[in-house]
Design a protein around this motif. Structure first.
Motif, short mmCIF file in Angstrom:
data_model
loop_
_atom_site.label_atom_id
_atom_site.label_comp_id
_atom_site.label_asym_id
_atom_site.label_seq_id
_atom_site.Cartn_x
_atom_site.Cartn_y
_atom_site.Cartn_z
N LEU A 42 0.83 -1.21 0.00
CA LEU A 42 0.00 0.00 0.00
C LEU A 42 0.87 1.26 0.00
N LEU A 45 1.81 2.71 -3.37
CA LEU A 45 0.78 3.20 -4.29
C LEU A 45 0.69 4.73 -4.21
N ASP A 47 -0.94 7.59 -4.22
CA ASP A 47 -2.30 8.13 -4.22
C ASP A 47 -2.34 9.65 -4.37
N ALA A 51 -3.91 11.65 -7.50
CA ALA A 51 -5.00 12.62 -7.29
C ALA A 51 -4.70 13.90 -8.07
N SER A 242 0.20 1.22 -10.29
CA SER A 242 -1.02 0.81 -9.59
C SER A 242 -1.75 -0.28 -10.35
N PRO A 243 -2.10 -1.39 -9.67
CA PRO A 243 -2.91 -2.40 -10.35
C PRO A 243 -4.37 -1.97 -10.51
N GLY A 244 -4.86 -1.15 -9.57
CA GLY A 244 -6.26 -0.72 -9.62
C GLY A 244 -6.58 0.15 -10.83
N LEU B 58 -9.46 9.97 -4.78
CA LEU B 58 -8.09 9.48 -4.63
C LEU B 58 -7.47 9.95 -3.32
N LEU B 59 -7.87 11.13 -2.86
CA LEU B 59 -7.38 11.56 -1.55
C LEU B 59 -8.09 10.82 -0.42
N GLY B 62 -7.62 6.56 -1.75
CA GLY B 62 -6.66 6.30 -2.83
C GLY B 62 -5.95 4.97 -2.74
N LYS B 63 -5.61 4.54 -1.53
CA LYS B 63 -4.86 3.28 -1.42
C LYS B 63 -5.73 2.12 -1.90
N ILE B 65 -8.29 2.36 -3.92
CA ILE B 65 -8.61 2.55 -5.34
C ILE B 65 -7.44 2.12 -6.22
N LEU B 66 -6.21 2.37 -5.79
CA LEU B 66 -5.05 2.04 -6.62
C LEU B 66 -4.60 0.59 -6.45
N GLN B 67 -5.06 -0.08 -5.40
CA GLN B 67 -4.71 -1.49 -5.18
C GLN B 67 -5.57 -2.37 -6.08
N TYR B 68 -5.20 -3.66 -6.24
CA TYR B 68 -6.09 -4.61 -6.90
C TYR B 68 -7.46 -4.54 -6.28
N ASN B 273 -10.89 0.64 -10.47
CA ASN B 273 -11.59 1.16 -9.29
C ASN B 273 -11.87 2.66 -9.38
#
Lengths: 395, 395
Positions: A42, A45, A47, A51, A242-244, B58-59, B62-63, B65-68, B273
Motif C-alpha cells: 500500500l 501506491l 495516491d 490525485a 497501480s494495479p487498480g 483518490l485523496l 486512494g490506497k 482505489i489504486l490497489q487490486y 476502481n
C-alpha cells in the motif's frame, strides 16, 4: 441453479474460478497476515500523485478523456509509451506496434482470442501463473507444461515439446517468475526467439515484474531478439504504479496487433482514457523512474527479511532467492502437504497459496508461494513465525 | 502479413473490424460534419465535476482505489449502484446480482462468453447495433434476424423464430434503439420475458439510452417482468456521464452473474476502481439526476432540428421520430444507395453510417443512420443541407 432451459458454454467445463481470488475471501478475517496474493505494498501506491494527475489531465484535456476513445489507445499515451518502450527496451517500432490494454490480463485475453481455437496446444512453464492458466482454459487450450530449472525453462525440453505438440503459443514469464521467483537466464532468451521463428509459434512474453529488480542488471527481453514477429510482449504498470488503474500494453508485430485491436472492439471497445492519461503523465513528467527507485528499497528489505525467516524453517525446506519481483517459492520435503495445511494456516491467521494451483496438471502438494510485498516487516516476522511453527508440527 | 507459420483463430473468419470504427478515420478531415458515431455531445461531458471527484476519491480512498480490486466490483460502488437500481428500476436484488463492467461492450462479451458455443443461434432485431453484432460474430454465433416494426420487435415473428431456431439468446435494445431510434412498446415487454421463461432462452436487454428520454414516460424494463432469471440487463453510464470512463453493469440472476464474474477474471480481472469510484460519487452526491436533466434540452433541440431538416428531404424519404436516444433512422426510396453514396458524402464533408452495416445479412442499401448529439445546431443545419443536396442529385 441456472434458470430452466439455459446451459452455460463448454469453455466453462472444469473452470471454477481463480483459486487466488477464492483465497482472498478468507483474508478479511481480523488479524490475518497474508502472503497470498501478489499485491503491491500500500505504501508504494502513489495516491496523492495520482490525485493531482487525475485532476490536472481532466482539466487540461477532459472533453477528449471523457469522450469515446480510439480502440488503438489515447493518442498522447500511445506516443509517450512508444517513446518509453523504444528508449528503455529498444523495441523496434517499425516491425511492431503498441496497444494499451485494460491491465495485462487483457493482453493475454486479446492474444488468445486472436490465435486460439479449442484444443490448440499451448506450452507453459511448470509451474506458471494460475490467473493466466484460467484465461487459457477459458479458450479451451491444451496446456502442455515444460520443465524449468533454476535458470527458467529448459531449452531442450522446450524444443522437444515444440516438436511433439506443434504448439501455437508458448507462454513465459521471464523476470522473477510468478510463482517461482526465478529469472530466465540471459543465454536462453535469444534461442527462444529463434526457436519460435524456426518452428512457427508465437512467444507470449509476460513481463510485469521487470522493473522490480533488487540486485543485478536488467536482462534483454526475448522480444528484443525477435526480428520476425514471433514474440508478443505483454507489459504492465500494475506493479510499478497501480494495479487498480488497470493499464497494460501489448507490443507485437503489426498484423498481430491489428487482430488484437479488432478483438478489443468486442471486449471493452477501448481502455479508459483517464487511466491512460494518468500513466501518460507519469511518463511525460519523468515521475516513473524516481517512483520505482523510491519503492525498491522497502521491497528488497521485505524480501531479505522473508528469506532470513525461511532459514529457520525445518531441515529439508528449500526456497528460491529471487533478484526481484514479489514472490518466493518454497519446496518442503516430500510428504508435506501445503494444500491440506492451508485451512489450518488460515485458522492460525496466516495465508499463502498452495503451489499445486500453479501446475497445469496439479500435484506438487509440497510446494507453496509466498508474497512479501504486501506485508509490513513486523507482519513478515510474525506471520513467518506462525507458518514455521505450523510446518514444524506437521512434519 | 502474419509472421510465418502462425495462423489466426477461426473466430476471426469474416470479421474485419467495426465499420463505424473504420468510418471514424475519415472524420478527422478538416471541415467534416459527422452524423456517424454515437458520441455524446462534448458539452454534455462533465469534465470539471469529474476532475473534482477524481481528486476527492483518490485523496479519500486512494490506497484502496489504486490497489487490486475485487472482480465483483469496488464495494462502495456496488452498494450505491444496487441502491440506485432498486430505487430507479425496481430490480429484484434477491434473485439477481449486479456486476460493474468496463463499459457495456464488456457486459456483452461476458454474457456471450458465459453462454455461447460456436454455431449457437442468437436472435437479434433487424436492424441492430453493429458493434454487438461484431462481438457476436467473434463468438461464432449464428445470427438470426427478427423483423421489427415501429413498436420494436414483432412478437409473432419472435416466437416463430424461437420455435424454429431454439436460440440460446435474444439480443434486444428496448429504448430508442440503435440504429432505428424506435422504442419497444410497453405491451410487448412482459410477453418477451414470459416467452424466454417458457422456451428457455436468455434475453440480453441492452439499455444504454433509457435515461435520454425527451418526451413521454419511462417504460418498465423487460427485466422488471422477469421472475425466473431469463433476462440479463445491460446498463451503462456512457451516455449519461461519460463513455471514456468505461463504466457499465450487468444485472442478472446470481448463478449467471457468477459465470460472468469468473469470465471477467480472465478478461480484465476487474473494472478500474477509480472509474467506479467517480460514478459512485455521482450517485452518492445526487449529481446524476440533475446532470441528466441539464443535458436533455440541448439533445432534444438537436433532434428536433434534424427532424425538421429531414422534412425538406426528397419526396419518398421516411424517417423515425424517436422519443429519445441519439439516432434517427432514414429510409430513402428503393433504388437509392446510401452505401455507394458514402464516399461522395465524405468528399462533401458530411458523414453518416450506411444502414446496411446494421443488418445481420446486409442489404437495405437505401437506409442510413444519423446521429444528432455530437453536432452543434449550426453543424446540423449545414450538414443536413449538404446531405439533402447530395441525395437530391443522386435520385
Amino acid at each position: 441453479m441456472i434458470p430452466e432451459g439455459l446451459t452455460f458454454a463448454n469453455r466453462f467445463d472444469g473452470v471454477t474460478g481463480s483459486a487466488i481470488r477464492e483465497i482472498f475471501k478468507y483474508l478479511a478475517k481480523p488479524g490475518m497476515i497474508s502472503f497470498a496474493g501478489g499485491n503491491p505494498s500500500l505504501a508504494a501506491l502513489p495516491d496523492t500523485i495520482c490525485a493531482e494527475l487525475a485532476h490536472d489531465v481532466l482539466l487540461a484535456d477532459g472533453k477528449r478523456i471523457l469522450q469515446y476513445g480510439a480502440t488503438e489507445g489515447y493518442p498522447p499515451f500511445v506516443e509517450s509509451l512508444s517513446r518509453y518502450l523504444s528508449d528503455q527496451y529498444g523495441f523496434d517500432l517499425e516491425l511492431n506496434g503498441v496497444l494499451p490494454t485494460t491491465g495485462s490480463t487483457s493482453c493475454m485475453d486479446l492474444l488468445l482470442k486472436a490465435f486460439l481455437n479449442p484444443g490448440d496446444a499451448v506450452l507453459v512453464e511448470s509451474p506458471t501463473f494460475l490467473g493466466n492458466m484460467q484465461t487459457l482454459n477459458l479458450y479451451q487450450a491444451r496446456l502442455v507444461p515444460v520443465e524449468s530449472d533454476e535458470d527458467g525453462v529448459r531449452l531442450d525440453k522446450l524444443e522437444e515439446a515444440v516438436q511433439k505438440y506443434h504448439p501455437k503459443l508458448f507462454y513465459v514469464i521471464p523476470s522473477f517468475q510468478n510463482p517461482s521467483g526465478r529469472t530466465l537466464a540471459a543465454g536462453r532468451r535469444k534461442p527462444i526467439a529463434q526457436m519460435a521463428a524456426k518452428y512457427g509459434f508465437l512467444v507470449l512474453e509476460d513481463d510485469p515484474y521487470r522493473d522490480l529488480r533488487y540486485t543485478g542488471e536488467h536482462l534483454p527481453t526475448i522480444k528484443s531478439f525477435d526480428t520476425t514477429g514471433h514474440v508478443a510482449y505483454m507489459g504492465s504498470f500494475s506493479k510499478i504504479i497501480s494495479p487498480g488503474l488497470r493499464v497494460g500494453y501489448v507490443v507485437a508485430q503489426k498484423d498481430i496487433l491489428r487482430k488484437c485491436t479488432i478483438g478489443k472492439q468486442g471486449t471493452d471497445l477501448h481502455t479508459p482514457n483517464l487511466n491512460q492519461a494518468i500513466v501518460d503523465q507519469f511518463l511525460r513528467r519523468g515521475l516513473l523512474e524516481p517512483h520505482i527507485q523510491s519503492i525498491l528499497p522497502a521491497y528488497r528489505e521485505k524480501m531479505d527479511l522473508m528469506l532470513q525467516e525461511l532459514e529457520a524453517f525445518p531441515r529439508g525446506t528449500s526456497f528460491t532467492r529471487p533478484e526481484g519481483g514479489l514472490f518466493i517459492w518454497v519446496e518442503m520435503p516430500e510428504g508435506f502437504n501445503a494444500t491440506r495445511l492451508f485451512d489450518r494456516a488460515v485458522e492460525a491467521n496466516v495465508a499463502y497459496v498452495p503451489g499445486t494451483h500453479f501446475y497445469p496438471c496439479g500435484g506438487h502438494h509440497h510446494t507453496l508461494r509466498l508474497n512479501f510485498s504486501n506485508s509490513t516487516p513486523e507482519q513478515i516476522r510474525e506471520g513467518m513465525g506462525r507458518l514455521r511453527r505450523l510446518f514444524e508440527e506437521s512434519l
